[in-house]
Scaffold this motif. Structure first.
Motif, short mmCIF file in Angstrom:
data_model
loop_
_atom_site.label_atom_id
_atom_site.label_comp_id
_atom_site.label_asym_id
_atom_site.label_seq_id
_atom_site.Cartn_x
_atom_site.Cartn_y
_atom_site.Cartn_z
N ALA A 154 0.83 -1.21 0.00
CA ALA A 154 0.00 0.00 0.00
C ALA A 154 0.86 1.25 0.00
O ALA A 154 0.55 2.24 -0.69
N LEU A 155 1.97 1.25 0.75
CA LEU A 155 2.87 2.41 0.77
C LEU A 155 3.55 2.61 -0.58
O LEU A 155 3.72 3.75 -1.04
N GLN A 156 3.95 1.52 -1.22
CA GLN A 156 4.55 1.63 -2.55
C GLN A 156 3.55 2.17 -3.56
O GLN A 156 3.90 2.99 -4.41
N GLN A 157 2.31 1.74 -3.46
CA GLN A 157 1.28 2.23 -4.38
C GLN A 157 1.02 3.71 -4.14
O GLN A 157 0.86 4.48 -5.09
N ARG A 158 1.00 4.13 -2.88
CA ARG A 158 0.78 5.54 -2.57
C ARG A 158 1.91 6.39 -3.13
O ARG A 158 1.69 7.46 -3.70
N ALA A 159 3.17 5.90 -3.01
CA ALA A 159 4.30 6.62 -3.56
C ALA A 159 4.21 6.71 -5.08
O ALA A 159 4.54 7.75 -5.68
N ALA A 160 3.73 5.64 -5.72
CA ALA A 160 3.58 5.65 -7.18
C ALA A 160 2.52 6.66 -7.61
O ALA A 160 2.69 7.37 -8.61
#
Length: 132
Positions: free
Chosen positions: A95-101
């Motif tokens: 979820a954090l990686q997706q938010r950063a993307a």
């Protein structure tokens, strides 16, 4: 594998086979108590003897394996149910990686038609450094 069984007062009994659970449900002697893990509750039984059970745990980085085993007097164990517990840490990381993307895409979305800046870095002809 096995179906978990509860008595009339919602106390645990020994698990039974899927076939026996189907027959109990079809004859009206049991009702579905929970769907996952599938558990039935007997209407007419109040108590019963239980055998010793053992829970085997196999921890992993992303999932943990759980095995519920009946432990008879002999060394051989009979596996009643197998479970897989998925750790939430991987979901949080994803979820954090997706938010950063999403942020990266928003920040770079307005730069599409901006004039290129690599050509304005050359010094004019005859330019000298200020210290000279």
């Amino acid at each position: 594998m096995a179906v978990f069984v509860l008595d009339k007062h919602k106390r645990p009994l020994m698990p039974c086979s899927e076939k026996r659970a189907r027959l109990l449900l079809a004859r009206g002697r049991a009702v579905v108590h929970k769907r996952y893990p599938f558990t039935i509750r007997l209407k007419d039984r109040v108590s019963g003897e239980t055998q010793p059970l053992r829970l085997g745990i196999d921890p992993g980085s992303k999932t943990t394996g759980l095995a519920l085993m009946r432990e008879p007097d002999s060394q051989q164990r009979h596996v009643l149910c197998l479970f897989e517990l998925i750790h939430r840490g991987f979901q949080i990381k994803k979820a954090l990686q997706q938010r950063a993307a999403f942020r990266r895409r928003r920040r770079s979305a307005n730069l599409r038609y901006r004039a290129p800046r690599f050509n304005n870095r050359t010094k004019p002809k005859g330019w000298l450094a200020p210290s000279l």
